[in-house]
Scaffold this active site. Structure first.
Site, PDB file in Angstrom:
ATOM      1  N   ARG A 180       0.733  -1.094   0.282  1.00 32.26           N
ATOM      2  CA  ARG A 180      -0.231  -0.529   0.028  1.00 32.26           C
ATOM      3  C   ARG A 180       1.219   0.834  -0.096  1.00 32.26           C
ATOM      4  O   ARG A 180       1.287   1.408   0.880  1.00 32.26           O
ATOM      5  CB  ARG A 180      -0.819  -0.254   1.786  1.00 32.26           C
ATOM      6  CG  ARG A 180      -2.199   1.169   1.577  1.00 32.26           C
ATOM      7  CD  ARG A 180      -2.367   0.989   2.864  1.00 32.26           C
ATOM      8  NE  ARG A 180      -1.745   2.055   3.522  1.00 32.26           N
ATOM      9  CZ  ARG A 180      -0.976   1.964   4.596  1.00 32.26           C
ATOM     10  NH1 ARG A 180      -1.820   0.916   4.993  1.00 32.26           N
ATOM     11  NH2 ARG A 180      -0.137   2.417   5.251  1.00 32.26           N
ATOM     12  N   TYR A 201       4.345   4.902  11.196  1.00 32.61           N
ATOM     13  CA  TYR A 201       4.805   3.771  12.029  1.00 32.61           C
ATOM     14  C   TYR A 201       5.146   3.305  10.663  1.00 32.61           C
ATOM     15  O   TYR A 201       5.796   1.341  11.342  1.00 32.61           O
ATOM     16  CB  TYR A 201       3.232   2.608  11.954  1.00 32.61           C
ATOM     17  CG  TYR A 201       1.920   2.949  10.875  1.00 32.61           C
ATOM     18  CD1 TYR A 201       2.142   2.224  10.487  1.00 32.61           C
ATOM     19  CD2 TYR A 201       1.285   4.373  11.578  1.00 32.61           C
ATOM     20  CE1 TYR A 201       1.249   2.294   8.916  1.00 32.61           C
ATOM     21  CE2 TYR A 201      -0.031   4.052  10.189  1.00 32.61           C
ATOM     22  CZ  TYR A 201       0.364   3.561   9.310  1.00 32.61           C
ATOM     23  OH  TYR A 201      -0.715   3.673   7.851  1.00 32.61           O
ATOM     24  N   HIS A 243      -3.161   4.512   4.921  1.00 36.34           N
ATOM     25  CA  HIS A 243      -4.524   3.042   5.659  1.00 36.34           C
ATOM     26  C   HIS A 243      -6.042   4.093   4.432  1.00 36.34           C
ATOM     27  O   HIS A 243      -6.460   3.350   3.822  1.00 36.34           O
ATOM     28  CB  HIS A 243      -4.648   3.205   6.649  1.00 36.34           C
ATOM     29  CG  HIS A 243      -6.006   2.664   6.653  1.00 36.34           C
ATOM     30  ND1 HIS A 243      -5.879   1.281   5.994  1.00 36.34           N
ATOM     31  CD2 HIS A 243      -7.433   3.079   6.722  1.00 36.34           C
ATOM     32  CE1 HIS A 243      -7.564   0.806   6.886  1.00 36.34           C
ATOM     33  NE2 HIS A 243      -7.915   2.114   6.840  1.00 36.34           N
TER      34      HIS A 243
END
Ligand SMILES: Cc1ncc(C[n+]2csc(CCOP(=O)(O)OP(=O)(O)O)c2C)c(N)n1
Ligand SMILES: [Mg+2]
Length: 369
Positions: free
Chosen positions: A267, A280, A271
């Site tokens: 990805r 993160y 998100h």
């Protein structure tokens, strides 16, 4: 005690090396005609796959822009995952049902769902209703994993009706950590449902990496325990994703039951537009995957086989431009949908409770007006 204790299972019947037909540098990796995944794609199919991937990426940019400009409530980008979803959906028949998660923009476009229809869902003005049933596409599934069960149910219905259609469920890596997904996989295997589970392993479920989601060697390995074939595929290789999914669809159509496919991809974006992935994951990791970009790789391959041309690029660019404009025109300043429409599609015959709730909502909205 008589008998022997069986040895722990150490080797399993899963293709552990991801199937790959084109390497990250654009060179073909398979030349053997014995390779079950080898395909002789006609040039127009090769070009169509390229066009679909590029248009998906360009529209994705437009969706993100519209969200940033306050026109969409939220958006989940599929940048980096184009090869997986185009390869998986391009090999299906138009009568095969697709059960998407929420990131499958490219699969929607291939089915003729318009960017404006997709945009309406993300604008939050239309609840998605019954999905795009006229195109054999189920609703976008925000509740993670639930649609795996729906896909198996639809596959079993087709089986009982004697139809030869298959269903394809797009699940994320995170979705496979949900109980619903396990139930769906088990049920499908027991009843030999003509269902293909295409797991887009994009390495993350929001901020949770795959390594924190399972102790199994891979998602595909779990297929052994369910009792179905499992296969890993390079999810950034559109031809490999096409070949592996079409094999699985053929097996399902021929009565051979379900397959669990794990497509390894990444990805590239956050998100959703509400997420900040720099909190993160490392820039290094993102850079490593950027070097394996599915579109760059495929363009290099098409150049080497003489299918890419300036004319193709111009044609693709013109279609992207037209679709982006269509999307923008449809979304900017669009009228509100009638929210009370959501009550109409819950049951075939609306219940008295829902009639009361619908009237209450209408009355409240009238006060706001
Ligand atoms: C049942 C349920 N639990 C939690 C959430 C919150 N949630 C939204 S997206 C997501 C991660 C899904 O990850 P994955 O299946 O890998 O799909 P990806 O977003 O990576 O495409 C979660 C936990 C949800 N929508 N539904
Ligand atoms: Mg994921």
């Amino acid at each position: 005690m008589a008998g022997s204790v069986s040895a722990p299972l150490t080797s399993v019947d899963v293709e552990m090396e991801p199937v790959q037909l084109v390497a990250p540098d654009g060179t073909p990796t398979t030349t053997s005609t014995a390779d079950p995944y080898r395909r002789d794609f006609p040039p127009e199919t090769l070009a169509w796959l390229y066009e679909s991937m590029v248009v998906t990426r360009d529209l994705d940019v437009e969706f993100v822009n519209l969200q940033r400009q306050g026109e969409l409530a939220l958006f989940a980008s599929c940048r980096g995952q184009e090869a997986a979803q185009i390869g998986a959906s391009a090999c299906l028949r138009k009568t095969d049902w697709m059960f998407p998660q929420y990131r499958e923009i490219g699969a929607f476009l291939l089915r003729g769902i318009t960017p404006a229809q997709i945009g309406a869902v993300w604008r939050g003005k239309w609840h998605g209703g019954l999905g795009f049933t006229d195109k054999c596409v189920a609703p976008i599934a925000i509740p993670i994993g639930t649609h795996g069960l729906h896909a198996v149910g639809a596959a079993m219905a087709a089986q009982r009706l004697g139809e030869d259609s298959v269903t394809l469920a797009f699940l994320g890596d995170g979705a496979t950590s949900e109980g619903d997904a396990h139930e769906a996989l088990n049920f499908a295997a027991v009843f030999k449902a003509p269902c293909v589970f295409f797991v887009t392993n994009n390495q993350w479920a929001i901020s949770v990496p795959v390594s924190h989601q399972m102790a199994a060697p891979s998602i595909a390995h779990r297929a052994v325990a369910y009792g179905m074939p499992g296969v890993r595929v390079d999810g950034n290789d559109v031809l490999a994703c096409f070949a592996v999914t079409s094999e699985a669809a053929k097996r399902a159509r021929d009565g051979g039951g379900p397959t669990l496919i794990e497509a390894l991809t990444y990805r590239m974006g956050p998100h959703t537009t509400s997420d900040d992935p720099t909190r993160y994951r490392s820039d290094d990791e993102v850079a490593q995957w950027a070097a394996r970009d599915p579109i760059t790789r495929y363009r290099t391959y098409l150049q080497s086989v003489g299918v890419w041309s300036d004319r193709l690029e111009e044609r693709v660019g013109a279609r992207s431009k037209r679709l982006r404009a269509e999307l923008r025109d449809a979304i900017v300043g669009a009228e509100d949908f009638d929210v009370t429409e959501m009550f109409d599609t819950v049951y075939h015959d609306i219940t008295p409770d829902l009639v009361a709730q619908r009237e209450q909502l209408r009355a409240e909205r009238a006060k706001e007006a």
